[in-house]
Motif scaffolding. Structure first.
Motif, PDB file in Angstrom:
ATOM      1  N   GLN A  83       9.174  11.935 -25.894  1.00 13.84           N
ATOM      2  CA  GLN A  83       9.559  11.019 -24.834  1.00 13.84           C
ATOM      3  C   GLN A  83      10.616  10.054 -25.371  1.00 13.84           C
ATOM      4  OE1 GLN A  83       5.766   9.251 -23.764  1.00 13.84           O
ATOM      5  NE2 GLN A  83       5.613  10.509 -21.930  1.00 13.84           N
ATOM      6  N   SER A  87       8.940   4.257 -18.525  1.00 14.12           N
ATOM      7  CA  SER A  87       7.610   3.675 -18.414  1.00 14.12           C
ATOM      8  C   SER A  87       6.758   4.496 -17.454  1.00 14.12           C
ATOM      9  CB  SER A  87       7.683   2.226 -17.918  1.00 14.12           C
ATOM     10  OG  SER A  87       8.233   2.174 -16.614  1.00 14.12           O
ATOM     11  N   SER A  89       5.062   7.235 -17.751  1.00 10.86           N
ATOM     12  CA  SER A  89       5.160   8.698 -17.729  1.00 10.86           C
ATOM     13  C   SER A  89       3.996   9.344 -18.467  1.00 10.86           C
ATOM     14  CB  SER A  89       6.485   9.148 -18.342  1.00 10.86           C
ATOM     15  OG  SER A  89       7.569   8.751 -17.529  1.00 10.86           O
ATOM     16  N   GLN A 117       7.569   9.440 -29.607  1.00 13.83           N
ATOM     17  CA  GLN A 117       8.349   8.622 -28.687  1.00 13.83           C
ATOM     18  C   GLN A 117       9.537   8.097 -29.482  1.00 13.83           C
ATOM     19  OE1 GLN A 117       5.855   5.738 -26.706  1.00 13.83           O
ATOM     20  NE2 GLN A 117       4.422   7.302 -25.991  1.00 13.83           N
ATOM     21  N   ASN A 124       3.469   4.744 -21.573  1.00 10.19           N
ATOM     22  CA  ASN A 124       3.695   6.183 -21.618  1.00 10.19           C
ATOM     23  C   ASN A 124       2.570   6.840 -22.396  1.00 10.19           C
ATOM     24  OD1 ASN A 124       6.226   6.211 -20.230  1.00 10.19           O
ATOM     25  ND2 ASN A 124       7.197   5.402 -22.066  1.00 10.19           N
ATOM     26  N   ASN A 162       1.372   2.159 -24.935  1.00  7.91           N
ATOM     27  CA  ASN A 162       1.580   3.592 -25.083  1.00  7.91           C
ATOM     28  C   ASN A 162       0.375   4.243 -25.744  1.00  7.91           C
ATOM     29  OD1 ASN A 162       4.433   3.657 -24.155  1.00  7.91           O
ATOM     30  ND2 ASN A 162       4.723   2.329 -25.928  1.00  7.91           N
TER      31      ASN A 162
END
Length: 255
Positions: A83, A87, A89, A117, A124, A162
């Motif tokens: 990723q 935001s 996701s 990420q 996320n 996250n």
């Protein structure tokens, strides 16, 4: 966007991918999904907002019920979930999401695996197996998640809220029975790619988030080695790295 290690098998797999822009209408479903991939695989999200990306995916609205889901992913080579910012996701090998999940069995096997990420984002979530009970539905009944990999590398670039996990359940509630197993024949690495910022982020082999009085949670983490790395100057708070993680006392957040 999805980036694939090879593309020749895409036509065979695409029928098993569900990327729903709109949730399905309230309903009850029994679903079996299997994807067998003979080459290294990459799922890549850009700077997206509220996007969902998965190999197998079942997505119902808050009023929908998954009576029984059976999802299997077999990747002959490596697997990467990547990723880059944005935001809200979600990214997974197997994903089931509904107001009520009565029963779900999720299994994934792959070679060298990376969950990364590359750019700081917020809220996320990435997991090899992911089950989310959403909204005001009935929550989660029975969940079984199994992930088997040759190696596993977690890498975060900062941001807030996250989650990265081998197996992830969100929205567990009273009566939930959850079993999570992560087996890594090599090394599990927990890495941070940021120097400044990063708050309330999680990296875990197995992770469960939910309400109080969960009936039963069994988490098993097996690895040949574990490495935890972090830069010397991190300005952050409440970041967690764990083999197994259970957090209760929260409701079922909307993904």
């Amino acid at each position: 966007m999805i980036g694939w290690g090879h593309t020749w098998w895409m036509a065979a797999v695409v029928a098993l991918l569900l990327f729903a822009d709109e949730p399905a209408a309230a309903d009850s479903w029994t679903v079996t999904q299997k994807a067998t991939i003979g080459s290294p695989t990459i799922l890549a999200q850009g700077d997206n907002q509220g996007s969902t990306q998965a190999i197998n995916a079942i997505m119902l609205g808050d009023g929908g019920t998954v009576v029984k889901a059976t999802q299997t992913v077999e990747v002959a080579g490596g697997l990467t979930l990547s990723q880059a910012g944005g935001s809200g996701s979600r990214q997974a090998g197997n994903l089931v999401e509904a107001g009520t999940i009565t029963e779900a069995l999720q299994t994934l096997s792959a070679g060298a695996t990376t969950i990364v990420q590359t750019t700081a984002g917020d809220d996320n979530w990435q997991a090899l197996n992911m089950a989310n009970a959403t909204g005001g539905g009935g929550g989660i009944g029975s969940i079984g998640q199994t992930a088997t990999v040759e190696s596993l590398n977690f890498a975060l670039a900062g941001g807030e809220g996250n989650r990265q996990a081998g197996n992830l359940v969100t929205g567990s509630s009273a009566g939930s029975s959850i079993t999570q197993t992560l087996t890594c024949s090599g090394t599990v690495t927990y890495a941070d790619n940021y120097v400044i910022a990063g708050v309330n982020n999680l990296q875990a082999g197995n992770a469960v988030f939910g309400g109080t009085n969960v009936a039963s949670v069994t988490q098993a983490f097996t690895a040949n080695g574990v490495e935890v790395t972090a830069p010397p100057e991190i300005d952050g708070a409440n970041n967690i790295k764990a083999a197994n993680y259970l957090e209760t006392g929260h409701g079922s957040p909307d993904p």
